[in-house]
Design a protein around this motif. Sequence first.
Motif, short mmCIF file in Angstrom:
data_model
loop_
_atom_site.label_atom_id
_atom_site.label_comp_id
_atom_site.label_asym_id
_atom_site.label_seq_id
_atom_site.Cartn_x
_atom_site.Cartn_y
_atom_site.Cartn_z
N LEU A 260 0.81 -1.21 0.00
CA LEU A 260 0.00 0.00 0.00
C LEU A 260 0.85 1.27 0.00
N PRO A 261 1.83 1.42 0.89
CA PRO A 261 2.67 2.62 0.80
C PRO A 261 3.46 2.69 -0.51
N LYS A 262 3.85 1.51 -1.04
CA LYS A 262 4.60 1.49 -2.31
C LYS A 262 3.73 1.99 -3.46
N VAL A 263 2.47 1.52 -3.50
CA VAL A 263 1.53 1.95 -4.54
C VAL A 263 1.22 3.44 -4.40
N GLN A 264 1.08 3.87 -3.14
CA GLN A 264 0.78 5.28 -2.90
C GLN A 264 1.88 6.17 -3.48
N LYS A 265 3.12 5.79 -3.25
CA LYS A 265 4.25 6.61 -3.73
C LYS A 265 4.43 6.48 -5.25
N SER A 266 4.30 5.27 -5.76
CA SER A 266 4.63 5.02 -7.16
C SER A 266 3.53 5.43 -8.13
N PHE A 267 2.27 5.38 -7.67
CA PHE A 267 1.16 5.62 -8.59
C PHE A 267 0.25 6.77 -8.16
N LEU A 268 -0.21 6.74 -6.91
CA LEU A 268 -1.24 7.69 -6.50
C LEU A 268 -0.71 9.09 -6.21
N SER A 269 0.59 9.23 -5.98
CA SER A 269 1.14 10.56 -5.71
C SER A 269 1.39 11.34 -6.99
N LYS A 270 1.23 10.68 -8.14
CA LYS A 270 1.46 11.32 -9.44
C LYS A 270 0.14 11.79 -10.03
N ASP A 271 0.22 12.81 -10.89
CA ASP A 271 -0.98 13.32 -11.52
C ASP A 271 -1.55 12.28 -12.47
N ARG A 272 -2.84 12.00 -12.32
CA ARG A 272 -3.47 10.94 -13.10
C ARG A 272 -3.33 11.17 -14.60
N ASP A 273 -3.53 12.41 -15.06
CA ASP A 273 -3.51 12.69 -16.49
C ASP A 273 -2.12 12.54 -17.12
N ALA A 274 -1.07 12.51 -16.27
CA ALA A 274 0.29 12.38 -16.79
C ALA A 274 0.72 10.92 -16.89
N LEU A 275 -0.13 9.99 -16.44
CA LEU A 275 0.23 8.58 -16.44
C LEU A 275 -0.01 7.95 -17.80
N GLN A 276 0.71 6.87 -18.08
CA GLN A 276 0.47 6.11 -19.30
C GLN A 276 -0.93 5.48 -19.24
N PRO A 277 -1.57 5.27 -20.37
CA PRO A 277 -2.96 4.78 -20.36
C PRO A 277 -3.19 3.53 -19.52
N HIS A 278 -2.28 2.53 -19.62
CA HIS A 278 -2.52 1.30 -18.86
C HIS A 278 -2.32 1.51 -17.36
N ILE A 279 -1.41 2.44 -17.00
CA ILE A 279 -1.22 2.76 -15.58
C ILE A 279 -2.43 3.55 -15.07
N ARG A 280 -2.94 4.47 -15.91
CA ARG A 280 -4.11 5.27 -15.53
C ARG A 280 -5.31 4.35 -15.30
N ALA A 281 -5.45 3.32 -16.16
CA ALA A 281 -6.56 2.37 -16.00
C ALA A 281 -6.42 1.60 -14.69
N PHE A 282 -5.18 1.25 -14.34
CA PHE A 282 -4.92 0.55 -13.08
C PHE A 282 -5.27 1.44 -11.89
#
Length: 789
Positions: A260-282
């Motif tokens: 959970l803390p790893k996902v928070q730092k690696s994915f959720l702390s970044k702007d959603r619109d700047a993520l790659q499509p498959h990461i944004r879907a995740f």
Amino acid sequence: MHTSDTPSPDTHDEIRVHGARENNLRDIDVTIPKRRLTVFTGVSGSGKSSLVFGTLAAESQRLINETYSAFVQGFMPQVGRPDVDHLEGLTPAIIVSQERMTPNSRSTVGTVTDAYTMLRLLFSRVGDPHVGPPTAFAFNVASASGVGALKVDRGADTKAEKKTFTIQGGMCPTCEGTGQVSDIDVDALLDRSLSLNEGAILIPGYKPGGWSVRFIAESGFFDPDKPIADYTETELHDLLHRESVKVKISGTNMTYEGLLPKVQKSFLSKDRDALQPHIRAFVDRIAVFGPCPDCGGTRLNATALSSRVFGKNIAEVARMQISDLPEWLAGVPRDGIAPLLQNLEDTITSFNEVGLGYLSLDRPSGTLSGGEAQRVKLIRHLGSSLTDITYVFDEPTVGLHPHDIARMNEMLVRLRDKGNTVLVVEHKPETIAIADHVVDLGPRAGVNGGTICYEGDVEGLLSSGTLTGDHLGFRAQLKENPRTPDGYLEIRGATRNNLENVDVDVPLGVLCVVTGVAGSGKSSLVHGSVAGREGVVVLDQTAIKGSRRSNPATYTGLLDPIRQAFAKANGVKPALLSANSEGACENCKGAGVVFTELGFMETTESPCEVCEGRRFKDEVLEYRLGDANIADVLEMSVETAQQHFAKGGPASLPKALKVLDRLADVGLGYITLGQPLSSLSGGERQRLKLAVNLAEEGRVLVLDEPTTGLHLADVAFLLGLLDRLVESGRSVIVIEHHLAVVAHADHVIDLGPGAGHEGGRIVFEGTPAQMAADASTLTGKYLAEYVGA
């Protein structure tokens, strides 16, 4: 590029271009008057952007960059030298482009225009209670205190001393200034029926046997072959929540932490619109976002929110519609802060003048459309005292209702009248009409363009015989017999953004245009209540993503059947026919060019000497389909490729023909299959996306301003395409301002009457003829003038 030691006599009054060859420009010469408004016209892909942006603006910026030290240049964007023999009379260029602002959760309309900075200063001076300096109202600055080293100058005894420091920031500590918090759905992260080695972790990049999973499996906390469902409470806690701890893996000390803390730092702390499509879907699948419970989505801490000016805190002011801010500012005492208030009032006035009064200062900048972003950038320059600057605009009327185009024209004229050179790439006749000088490129697009067809005033353009001159008076006709709907999409109680509980039946089986002034609620209605339904395919204005190796053949999927056909005909693997795989030239790695880094100078690019720019190994070029090798195919235009792969021919390929036919159907028959996507104009990219979406099976097709970047001649072609789509059995819903499209519709839904909270209502429904006869709405008034009703 060659430069002259002695400027010609007219250098102070003209910009002269000699021998421009950037992209498809054909060694052209052109003279542009300074301190005048020059509009560059021509079909999409004719070379307008190559001349204005790729040559004039690029060289101006490159020369400015060269005035800085080599050290500073190392931190600046590198601008290449354009392919042109000689340029004279350049002045510093400011580019006001359509590029959307980089998605950033900490960037708002207020921060990018400095309006919020001025608000922070205002609240720090007159806020009651007084809570501190401007940073106390900054949601991007956290409060902090500590002890740090500070150099104290005492002559020969200068040394660092420890000093206590305090930073007073306004950031909400709970959401860290983003205004949102997120909860993670653990069941979307794990398949509890599986073990780690069987693929229990569903996070992108976490594959059994891969390092990410091995790191967890070898941490010593778990049995990697035990299903997650059988984990003890302690094991599940260690897997999901464990705080950072040192573990030894393969003899090396590593830091382990829960998922959970790893996902928070690696994915959720970044702007959603700047993520790659498959990461944004995740992220969309695992995270539930909501307003921060502590700050209510304002991003600010309680101290910042406690201070008020004329009855409002800074978050309430930032949330107000910009057009309402003058009334609030009028009640603020001016004693001691009159210059600050004047600057803020001038900025607010500029928002209203460019038709953006419906926005709020807390609107995330990444959510702005290309047209809105361009107008926001323009605001920074309207109050500038600088003169003799070259302002470069890329279709400033994009996204504007005819009512708003008139105001944009006034802004362009104002910049010119201050003594600046204004260069505008534009298709709309309303803006072409105000030009002092017109440069028309063409005669067509791509390899059939790149020449100067006309230079002179607007009156001369009308009688020039060019494609632009012939279509400048183009008027779409009202349909005598509009189609009858064969059903309806019901929308009930729509309240997204500014929509006021809207009920409307969107007709099916016809061409339906949704229109209204910018900010009236068109996109909110269609994207909020139509998109996402079964059978609905949406073609929006999001940018085409891809590397510099991407081209129309790869983007449309056309290259796959071609490579397979080559492989089958020659008895080899398909990967050998890929410049990104086994068939790539080993010298340039399939790029076709070799890049040489020159430190602080721009990177040079030269054709590969081994493959001569063809990207493939020599042996690959021996394989043929018909009379062409794979490199020959990528150099073909769509029209040429249609002939090459025609039914019954030696290279007959039905799958490829279907894609090629769609490209030709949207007017892209002239583009080259292998040209980089980055070389396509905005209008070409828009139509390329349309061609891809034509393959979708959805019965309802939604188009968002498809006239963006289209020449008047192309608009006429687009109207025919929209008719063909409806006649093929599809329902077509178009969000559009262009009066030619509105006039050509079977049914019109008009929102308004104004923008923001002055809009959000249905003000007209019916046929274009009924709208023109009624002429009670802003759109109806302009449509009546357009069709001569």
